[in-house]
Design a protein around this motif. Structure first.
Motif, PDB file in Angstrom:
ATOM      1  N   LEU A 145       0.082  23.521   1.841  1.00 43.27           N
ATOM      2  CA  LEU A 145       0.692  22.392   2.547  1.00 43.27           C
ATOM      3  C   LEU A 145       2.138  22.261   2.080  1.00 43.27           C
ATOM      4  CD1 LEU A 145       0.371  19.940   4.445  1.00 43.27           C
ATOM      5  CD2 LEU A 145      -0.371  18.615   2.457  1.00 43.27           C
ATOM      6  N   THR A 146       3.069  22.613   2.953  1.00 43.19           N
ATOM      7  CA  THR A 146       4.494  22.594   2.579  1.00 43.19           C
ATOM      8  C   THR A 146       5.182  21.292   2.951  1.00 43.19           C
ATOM      9  OG1 THR A 146       5.038  23.677   4.672  1.00 43.19           O
ATOM     10  CG2 THR A 146       4.698  25.095   2.754  1.00 43.19           C
ATOM     11  N   ASN A 147       4.697  20.637   3.997  1.00 41.87           N
ATOM     12  CA  ASN A 147       5.301  19.368   4.434  1.00 41.87           C
ATOM     13  C   ASN A 147       4.183  18.339   4.575  1.00 41.87           C
ATOM     14  OD1 ASN A 147       6.674  17.253   5.549  1.00 41.87           O
ATOM     15  ND2 ASN A 147       7.584  18.423   7.232  1.00 41.87           N
ATOM     16  N   ASN A 148       4.145  17.396   3.630  1.00 40.25           N
ATOM     17  CA  ASN A 148       3.051  16.431   3.632  1.00 40.25           C
ATOM     18  C   ASN A 148       3.402  15.108   4.310  1.00 40.25           C
ATOM     19  OD1 ASN A 148       4.646  15.025   1.806  1.00 40.25           O
ATOM     20  ND2 ASN A 148       3.507  15.742   0.009  1.00 40.25           N
ATOM     21  N   VAL A 149       4.532  15.046   5.008  1.00 34.09           N
ATOM     22  CA  VAL A 149       4.971  13.788   5.624  1.00 34.09           C
ATOM     23  C   VAL A 149       3.955  13.292   6.651  1.00 34.09           C
ATOM     24  CG1 VAL A 149       6.738  12.691   7.059  1.00 34.09           C
ATOM     25  CG2 VAL A 149       7.404  14.257   5.221  1.00 34.09           C
ATOM     26  N   ARG A 150       3.519  14.220   7.517  1.00 36.53           N
ATOM     27  CA  ARG A 150       2.571  13.808   8.559  1.00 36.53           C
ATOM     28  C   ARG A 150       1.250  13.356   7.949  1.00 36.53           C
ATOM     29  NH1 ARG A 150       1.516  17.758  13.549  1.00 36.53           N
ATOM     30  NH2 ARG A 150       3.688  17.142  13.896  1.00 36.53           N
ATOM     31  N   GLU A 151       0.770  14.083   6.947  1.00 36.70           N
ATOM     32  CA  GLU A 151      -0.478  13.702   6.289  1.00 36.70           C
ATOM     33  C   GLU A 151      -0.361  12.306   5.677  1.00 36.70           C
ATOM     34  OE1 GLU A 151      -3.419  15.313   5.955  1.00 36.70           O
ATOM     35  OE2 GLU A 151      -2.758  16.948   7.243  1.00 36.70           O
ATOM     36  N   LEU A 169       0.844  -1.199   0.000  1.00 40.38           N
ATOM     37  CA  LEU A 169       0.000   0.000   0.000  1.00 40.38           C
ATOM     38  C   LEU A 169       0.879   1.249   0.000  1.00 40.38           C
ATOM     39  CD1 LEU A 169      -2.576  -1.145   2.706  1.00 40.38           C
ATOM     40  CD2 LEU A 169      -2.832  -1.287   0.234  1.00 40.38           C
ATOM     41  N   TYR A 170       0.408   2.284  -0.690  1.00 39.34           N
ATOM     42  CA  TYR A 170       1.233   3.485  -0.815  1.00 39.34           C
ATOM     43  C   TYR A 170       0.338   4.714  -0.863  1.00 39.34           C
ATOM     44  CZ  TYR A 170       4.515   6.904  -2.732  1.00 39.34           C
ATOM     45  OH  TYR A 170       5.295   8.016  -2.930  1.00 39.34           O
ATOM     46  N   VAL A 171       0.731   5.720  -0.113  1.00 36.27           N
ATOM     47  CA  VAL A 171       0.038   7.012  -0.131  1.00 36.27           C
ATOM     48  C   VAL A 171       0.966   8.032  -0.779  1.00 36.27           C
ATOM     49  CG1 VAL A 171      -0.970   8.842   1.272  1.00 36.27           C
ATOM     50  CG2 VAL A 171      -1.252   6.452   1.962  1.00 36.27           C
ATOM     51  N   ASN A 172       0.526   8.622  -1.897  1.00 34.54           N
ATOM     52  CA  ASN A 172       1.398   9.580  -2.581  1.00 34.54           C
ATOM     53  C   ASN A 172       1.065  11.019  -2.168  1.00 34.54           C
ATOM     54  OD1 ASN A 172      -0.853  10.443  -4.115  1.00 34.54           O
ATOM     55  ND2 ASN A 172      -0.464   8.877  -5.673  1.00 34.54           N
ATOM     56  N   SER A 173       1.797  11.947  -2.718  1.00 35.35           N
ATOM     57  CA  SER A 173       1.642  13.358  -2.342  1.00 35.35           C
ATOM     58  C   SER A 173       0.284  13.914  -2.728  1.00 35.35           C
ATOM     59  CB  SER A 173       2.752  14.192  -2.994  1.00 35.35           C
ATOM     60  OG  SER A 173       4.015  13.770  -2.539  1.00 35.35           O
ATOM     61  N   LEU A 174      -0.265  13.454  -3.857  1.00 35.61           N
ATOM     62  CA  LEU A 174      -1.586  13.925  -4.276  1.00 35.61           C
ATOM     63  C   LEU A 174      -2.663  13.468  -3.296  1.00 35.61           C
ATOM     64  CD1 LEU A 174      -1.453  13.392  -8.155  1.00 35.61           C
ATOM     65  CD2 LEU A 174      -1.313  15.555  -6.898  1.00 35.61           C
ATOM     66  N   ASP A 175      -2.535  12.209  -2.788  1.00 36.01           N
ATOM     67  CA  ASP A 175      -3.478  11.717  -1.779  1.00 36.01           C
ATOM     68  C   ASP A 175      -3.433  12.605  -0.537  1.00 36.01           C
ATOM     69  OD1 ASP A 175      -4.233   9.514  -3.328  1.00 36.01           O
ATOM     70  OD2 ASP A 175      -2.550   8.323  -2.582  1.00 36.01           O
ATOM     71  N   ALA A 176      -2.217  12.934  -0.100  1.00 37.39           N
ATOM     72  CA  ALA A 176      -2.053  13.778   1.086  1.00 37.39           C
ATOM     73  C   ALA A 176      -2.646  15.163   0.864  1.00 37.39           C
ATOM     74  CB  ALA A 176      -0.571  13.880   1.454  1.00 37.39           C
ATOM     75  N   LEU A 205      -2.576   9.009   6.814  1.00 40.25           N
ATOM     76  CA  LEU A 205      -3.365   8.274   5.822  1.00 40.25           C
ATOM     77  C   LEU A 205      -2.894   6.839   5.680  1.00 40.25           C
ATOM     78  CD1 LEU A 205      -3.945  10.762   2.849  1.00 40.25           C
ATOM     79  CD2 LEU A 205      -5.663   9.753   4.334  1.00 40.25           C
ATOM     80  N   GLY A 206      -1.576   6.659   5.690  1.00 40.64           N
ATOM     81  CA  GLY A 206      -1.009   5.322   5.545  1.00 40.64           C
ATOM     82  C   GLY A 206      -1.397   4.411   6.690  1.00 40.64           C
ATOM     83  N   GLN A 207      -1.379   4.937   7.911  1.00 41.47           N
ATOM     84  CA  GLN A 207      -1.762   4.133   9.072  1.00 41.47           C
ATOM     85  C   GLN A 207      -3.233   3.733   8.999  1.00 41.47           C
ATOM     86  OE1 GLN A 207      -0.705   6.643  12.375  1.00 41.47           O
ATOM     87  NE2 GLN A 207       1.492   6.216  12.211  1.00 41.47           N
ATOM     88  N   ALA A 208      -4.077   4.678   8.628  1.00 38.99           N
ATOM     89  CA  ALA A 208      -5.504   4.376   8.509  1.00 38.99           C
ATOM     90  C   ALA A 208      -5.752   3.339   7.414  1.00 38.99           C
ATOM     91  CB  ALA A 208      -6.286   5.653   8.211  1.00 38.99           C
ATOM     92  N   LEU A 209      -5.037   3.479   6.300  1.00 43.48           N
ATOM     93  CA  LEU A 209      -5.172   2.538   5.192  1.00 43.48           C
ATOM     94  C   LEU A 209      -4.717   1.147   5.597  1.00 43.48           C
ATOM     95  CD1 LEU A 209      -5.890   2.228   2.182  1.00 43.48           C
ATOM     96  CD2 LEU A 209      -3.536   2.848   1.631  1.00 43.48           C
ATOM     97  N   SER A 210      -3.607   1.086   6.340  1.00 45.68           N
ATOM     98  CA  SER A 210      -3.073  -0.196   6.795  1.00 45.68           C
ATOM     99  C   SER A 210      -4.040  -0.887   7.747  1.00 45.68           C
ATOM    100  CB  SER A 210      -1.718   0.018   7.473  1.00 45.68           C
ATOM    101  OG  SER A 210      -1.198  -1.193   7.950  1.00 45.68           O
ATOM    102  N   GLN A 211      -4.627  -0.118   8.661  1.00 42.69           N
ATOM    103  CA  GLN A 211      -5.565  -0.696   9.621  1.00 42.69           C
ATOM    104  C   GLN A 211      -6.813  -1.229   8.932  1.00 42.69           C
ATOM    105  OE1 GLN A 211      -6.188   2.493  12.407  1.00 42.69           O
ATOM    106  NE2 GLN A 211      -4.179   2.255  13.371  1.00 42.69           N
TER     107      GLN A 211
END
Length: 701
Positions: free
Chosen positions: A661-667, A189-196, A671-677
């Motif tokens: 949104l300058t830093n999307n790491v947290r987003e 599973l992968y969350v990209n910058s556009l998703d964030a 999202l990745g954690q929610a997707l994984s769960q």
């Protein structure tokens, strides 16, 4: 010669016929004896998953384990509802294992010998291993684990312990394989910058707009005449929603009430009245309760609030020997006697050493060992040391026998009464259903009045005479039934027909019937329209049922869901009428105020609405409406939108964009954690949806 020649020429055919008849007889005998059929499949299988059969014996073993675990962990009585819950949970676990193991085998995922060793005795053992071997500080104790593993290699090792450990390791390996499979899924599973970026805007971009609405309730239901085309249109648009995951059945029933009569009530009360004098005079209240009461409760001291309300209000101000009753409570006539009252602690801190009479060679030997341990402690040996070495209660034993601080009523009655009656510091012995306890009260906190009350109860049940009379009425009704007169006979007998809709094959209770398991089993073996060939006894009711509907597994036909979808179809028809009304109002209109004026509605402004929370204040979630807003251009009138509460027209005023949104790491991480769960549950749902599952539980459980 003619006859012999005839026989010689046709002997092959005759033998074939004789053998065939014999085989057919043998087969028929087996079918009758086993209750199965070659056309119905193996009667020993409770289910099948992708061609792999689930033997009833294996499933039942698992079910027994789950039931015992539930009883040990919860201490609750097993009601039909709890049994049904345990059965369903066990079934789903079984399916999950079969489906996952098939995928795991297909991918070739294994747990090697070195990995198994590391998982058990490596630097960082499996968490389940660590929980089994903890020290006095509550942390994992590697020395204890190594000591146990060494013991298993010795000739003294108990065979049952070796077997149990082997099963435990197998479970660890199976869990590790499943973990590897799920890791493969989640790592893909992968969350990209556009998703964030989209998620950030959905939560922070604000919309200001106006809307006007025509409520569905503005058209009376009586004004809507639904046609077959209306039903068909709705059904075809929503067909995937009507997929039945399991076969469901509905049945109708009439019931004959066999509740206790006035004579029954008087008879039970008379029984209790006769016990009054003897109860008052008896020198052994505990024995009197054991002999005469339906509920064999142990007599213990209780604080205010622990007695039932009727007793709680009188016993704490009564004198010793006071008798209350007879009184009716929870379906029983009762009399209660105040045996004693005293002031006792509200809570205690205690520790214990628990011995198992079975492994000690009997109760007397367990008591003797408890006495020996008591003398050792009195002679100076630490209580905590002996608790660790001898107590079978490992949870407290590893903490020196410490049970912590607990209030009155927290423990089983015998132990509870013992510790709350013991003086601080004294070493005492008490026997409970768990074994022999050597215990010591370390602290006592608070004080309040407590009472010991003996209660004798006699349940108010219908007499055999009452039951026979009501059963006779039910039997008479049953014999009057034919294939098409159920409704007429019920009306003639003035019996309301009750409905149990969409019942699963494993249901234990239905509307109006708490323990309907036998009825449900009959329903799932019968054809639509059939009425029961027997009178079912359910509690104080005698029940006769008729199968009224069968919904097979898979996409249900329109006829099966027509009644269910009627409200939604009516809303859809209203929506079409209201949309036409709005469309007419939109013609020639340049503002939402003009639309509202033509349609006879009003305009409501809204501010600071976000896409992630599509709620219209004062109404409900309106996904279509808010979705349309965020896809609109300012000052443009929308087309009519059929929402949850009515039909809307909206006009966007403006958007307020959030800071860039300058830093999307947290987003991305969130999202990745929610997707994984979500993925783990969705993987299992997908496997179950794809699988060919045959569920025969209705025939067995």
């Amino acid at each position: 010669m003619g006859i012999m020649g005839f026989l010689r020429e046709r002997m092959g055919k005759i033998l074939a016929i004789v053998i065939g008849v014999a085989l057919l007889g043998f087969i028929a005998e087996e079918v009758v004896r086993s209750g199965s059929s070659f056309f119905r499949g193996d009667a020993n299988d409770i289910g099948e998953v992708n061609g792999e059969k689930i033997p009833y014996v294996k499933f039942n073993e698992r079910l027994e384990q789950s039931t015992q675990q539930f009883k040990q962990q919860s201490g609750q009585n097993l009601t039909p509802q709890i049994n049904s819950y345990i059965q369903e949970t066990t079934w789903n676990q079984y399916l999950t294992e079969l489906l996952l193991n098939k995928e795991i085998d297909r991918l070739g995922l294994i747990v090697g010998a070195d990995e198994t060793t590391s998982m058990i005795s490596g630097n960082n053992p499996d968490p389940q291993i660590q929980r089994q071997f903890v020290g006095a500080d509550g942390q994992f104790d590697k020395a204890k684990l190594n000591q146990f593993l060494s013991y298993l290699q010795t000739p003294k090792a108990d065979a049952k312990q070796i077997e149990a450990w082997g099963d435990f390791v197998k479970q660890l390996i199976a869990a590790k394989r499943q973990q590897k499979y799920m890791t493969l899924v989640t790592n893909g599973l992968y969350v990209n910058s556009l998703d964030a970026q989209d998620d950030y805007l959905a939560k922070n971009k604000l919309a200001n707009f106006k809307y006007t609405v025509l409520d569905y309730a503005s058209i009376p239901d009586a004004n809507i005449k639904l046609t077959d085309a209306d039903y068909s249109n709705y059904y075809n648009e929503h067909k995937p929603e009507f997929k039945n995951q399991q076969e469901l059945r509905s049945f109708e029933y009439v019931s004959f009430n066999a509740a206790p009569s006035k004579d029954d009530t008087a008879a039970v009360k008379s029984q209790v009245d006769k016990l009054l004098a003897d109860f008052k005079a008896t020198p052994n209240d505990s024995l009197f309760v054991q002999i005469n009461s339906e509920t064999k409760a142990q007599l213990v001291y209780q604080k205010k609030g622990q007695l039932e309300p009727k007793l709680d209000s009188v016993m704490f101000s009564a004198d010793k020997g006071f008798i209350y009753g007879p009184y009716l409570s929870n379906g029983s006539f009762k009399i209660a006697k105040l045996i004693d009252s005293r002031v006792g602690p509200d809570s205690v801190k205690a520790r214990h050493i628990l011995l198992n009479p079975t492994t000690e060679g009997g109760l007397n030997k367990a008591l003797a060992k408890a006495d020996s341990l008591k003398k050792l402690i009195e002679g100076g040996r630490p209580f905590a040391e002996l608790a660790k070495n001898f107590s079978i209660d490992k949870a407290s034993g590893d903490k020196g026998g410490d049970l912590g601080t607990f209030g009155r009523g927290a423990m089983v009655p015998a132990f509870d009464d013992a510790v709350f009656s013991a003086p601080k510091g004294a070493l005492k012995v008490v026997t409970t259903q768990f074994g022999v306890h050597l215990y010591q009260v370390e602290e006592q906190k608070g004080s309040s009045k407590v009472v010991k009350v003996a209660v004798v109860d006699k349940p108010l049940t219908a007499s055999s005479k009452t039951q026979a009379a009501v059963y006779s009425k039910a039997q008479s009704f049953l014999t009057s039934l034919t294939n098409d007169n159920f409704d007429a006979q019920a009306k003639k007998a003035n019996l309301p027909i009750k409905n149990a809709e969409d019942v699963s094959g494993t249901s234990a209770s239905v509307l109006g019937l708490d323990n309907a398991r036998e009825i449900v089993k009959w329903v799932f073996k019968s054809d639509k329209g059939a009425f029961s060939d027997q009178v079912f006894a359910v509690g104080d009711q005698y029940v006769i049922a008729r199968v009224s509907g069968i919904k097979p597994k898979g996409i249900l036909p329109l006829d099966a869901v027509k009644k269910q979808i009627e409200p939604a179809v009516r809303i859809q028809v209203k929506g079409k009428q209201l949309s036409d009304k709005f469309q007419s109002a939109l013609n020639g209109a340049s503002s939402i105020d003009q639309v509202a004026q033509k349609a006879g509605s009003k305009v409501t402004p809204l501010q600071n609405i976000v896409f992630a929370n599509p709620v219209i204040p004062g109404s409900s979630a309106e996904y279509k409406v808010v979705g349309t807003v965020f896809g609109s251009q300012p000052n443009k009138l929308s087309k009519p939108i059929e929402g949850q509460q009515g039909v809307y027209v909206i006009s966007l005023d403006s958007f307020i964009n959030p800071a860039q949104l300058t830093n999307n790491v947290r987003e991305k991480q969130t999202l990745g954690q929610a997707l994984s769960q979500r993925s783990q549950g969705q993987v299992l749902d997908a496997l179950k949806d794809k699988a060919n599952v045959k569920d025969n539980r209705a025939k067995f459980l």
